[in-house]
Every structure is written in C-alpha cells, then in structure tokens.
Design an enzyme around this catalytic site. Structure first.
Site, mmCIF file in Angstrom:
data_model
loop_
_atom_site.group_PDB
_atom_site.id
_atom_site.type_symbol
_atom_site.label_atom_id
_atom_site.label_comp_id
_atom_site.label_asym_id
_atom_site.label_seq_id
_atom_site.Cartn_x
_atom_site.Cartn_y
_atom_site.Cartn_z
ATOM 1 C CG HIS A 10 -59.201 -35.205 42.949
ATOM 2 N ND1 HIS A 10 -58.156 -36.101 42.880
ATOM 3 C CD2 HIS A 10 -59.089 -34.424 41.822
ATOM 4 C CE1 HIS A 10 -57.439 -35.884 41.792
ATOM 5 N NE2 HIS A 10 -57.991 -34.874 41.127
ATOM 6 C CD GLU A 24 -58.110 -31.490 40.913
ATOM 7 O OE1 GLU A 24 -58.503 -31.821 39.772
ATOM 8 O OE2 GLU A 24 -57.025 -31.868 41.403
ATOM 9 C CG HIS A 79 -60.272 -33.704 37.095
ATOM 10 N ND1 HIS A 79 -59.654 -34.410 38.100
ATOM 11 C CD2 HIS A 79 -61.172 -34.545 36.535
ATOM 12 C CE1 HIS A 79 -60.158 -35.626 38.146
ATOM 13 N NE2 HIS A 79 -61.090 -35.734 37.197
ATOM 14 C CD GLU A 144 -57.017 -31.458 34.551
ATOM 15 O OE1 GLU A 144 -57.196 -30.632 35.480
ATOM 16 O OE2 GLU A 144 -56.549 -32.597 34.731
#
Length: 257
Positions: A10, A24, A79, A144
C-alpha cells in the site's frame, strides 16, 4: 550477489487496512525499513531494492515491474491483515508454474522464522492469486503480519519493539533461505563465541537437525560467524569451521569479549 526486493504494501492514497488508530501503509513501511537496516547492518552478500521508502502511491504493476526489470532473486511483500482473525500467515501463488516447489520451500523457511521470532499464532502457509506473487518473475512471498482490527494484535503492532521483532523474523528467515552470511561480529559489532555447557553435543554439516557432523565436548569454545537463527522449532549458530550448532542456552553459552 543475491538481489532481494522488499515491497511495503500500500502507500500514498492507498492506506490499506485501517483500525485501532493504525494504518496498514504506515506499518508495512516501518517494518520494511527496519528489515532493510537489519539486513544491511548484519548480513552481507546481497543487494536490496524497495518498492517505496516513503509514503507514496505505487501501483501493483509498477512494483512487480521494478522487481522483474532489476532481476531480483527473491521478492517479499509485507502486509498487515484484517477481517477479525489473529496471528500470522503467508502466501505464495496458487497457480501452476515452474519453480513452485522451490518457491514454497523458501517460503516455509521465511514463514517459520517469523513465527518463531514474533510468537504470532501460526495461521498457516497458504496460496492465493495475489498480484505480487503471481506477476513476479522470481520466487515470492506475501506476509500478513497480524490483524489490524484485532485488539491484541493491534496493541502489539503499536509497539516499536514488536515491529522490530517482525522485521528481524523476516531478516533471519530471508538470510537462512537465501544463504546470506552474517557479518563478522554479530549484532553489536563484537565478535561472538559459544561455549559448550553439555558434556557432549552434536554439530551439524548444514542447518538441518538430521545432518549430524561431529561431537564436541564440554568447555570447548567456538567462534560464531552467524548469529542465532531459527531452524525447525529451534535455533542454531554457525561456527568458524562452517559447521552448525544448537543455540539452546541449556547446552551452550553465547558471549562476547
């Protein structure tokens, strides 16, 4: 020289998941920068490229194009999860492709190191049709690291020390998977040594508990050339002879002069 591409997920006008006062995009960048610093300060034999080093917008295709055009040997996309769960999981591409077995083998090393360092709940090694692992021309993993919308995970993610643990887990896993060598002197620039506490102890030819080499004895001291790193439920050091030895403090003592 191993080329490692690090992708903080992102950024810019894409905040990623948001909850509990966290975004995030900020967390992934902080982890990635810490990861870069740990690898550059403590390891050698590699070069690094990041898809971004500031809060900027970068398209998915731009990220994989950067990695592919640079000729990266490995890609890690960092992430933070969302959706009400808790813990850590990692992803490789779920399609059929050459090198899938090796991609998943390398991912397993990275995955296990992150779980060992962070003590996250292990949600498993998974596969999915994500752009970053599908469009990369090299082995790739997407991690993640906790759930931003879980109160317990979010509390941990607000801790700078815990973000460093996540980064160190990535670094140790990548170093082990890609065969990076630790710089002489370990974390703090001082040479490390390991003293045998047990009456006798196996060493290992490789970072594999089944690959036994020779027995060493109580009070022997060895120079450490690679600091503690995770191996299948435990940790090892590499010593100057090139052999490996357990890092379990029940059996050995690590010290610097």
């Amino acid at each position: 020289m191993t080329k490692l591409f690090i992708d903080p997920g992102h950024g810019g006008n894409d905040p990623g998941a948001t909850a509990n006062g966290l975004r995030e995009k900020d967390l992934t960048l902080e982890i990635a920068l810490k990861l870069r610093n740990i690898l550059n300060n403590e390891y050698e034999g590699h070069s690094l490229m990041l898809s971004r080093t500031t809060d900027q917008s970068v398209t998915l295709s731009s990220r994989t194009n950067m990695a592919n055009n640079w000729g990266a040997d490995y890609l890690v996309s960092v992430h933070i999860n969302a959706g009400g769960g808790t813990g850590f999981e990692s992803y490789t591409y779920n399609g059929s492709y050459s090198g899938k077995e090796e991609t998943n083998r390398l991912r397993g090393i990275v995955h296990n190191a992150i779980v060992a360092e962070t003590e996250f709940r292990d949600r498993g090694k998974k596969e999915a049709n994500f752009h970053m692992v599908r469009e990369s021309a090299m082995p790739a993993v997407l991690t993640e690291n906790g759930f931003i919308d879980n109160a317990s995970d979010a509390a941990a993610l607000k801790s700078d020390a815990f973000l460093t643990k996540i980064a160190r887990g990535h670094a140790e896993g990548l170093a082990s998977a890609l065969g990076l060598n630790r710089k002489d002197g370990g974390n703090d620039g001082e040479q490390g040594y390991v003293e045998i506490l047990a009456d006798s102890l196996w060493t290992y030819n490789t970072a594999d508990w089944d690959d036994k080499a020779v027995i060493v004895n109580k009070d022997e001291v060895f120079t450490v050339i690679r600091d503690k790193f995770p191996v299948d439920g435990g940790h090892m050091y590499q010593i100057k002879s090139g052999l490996y030895i357990t890092a379990n403090p029940t059996y050995v003592r690590y010290y610097t002069k």
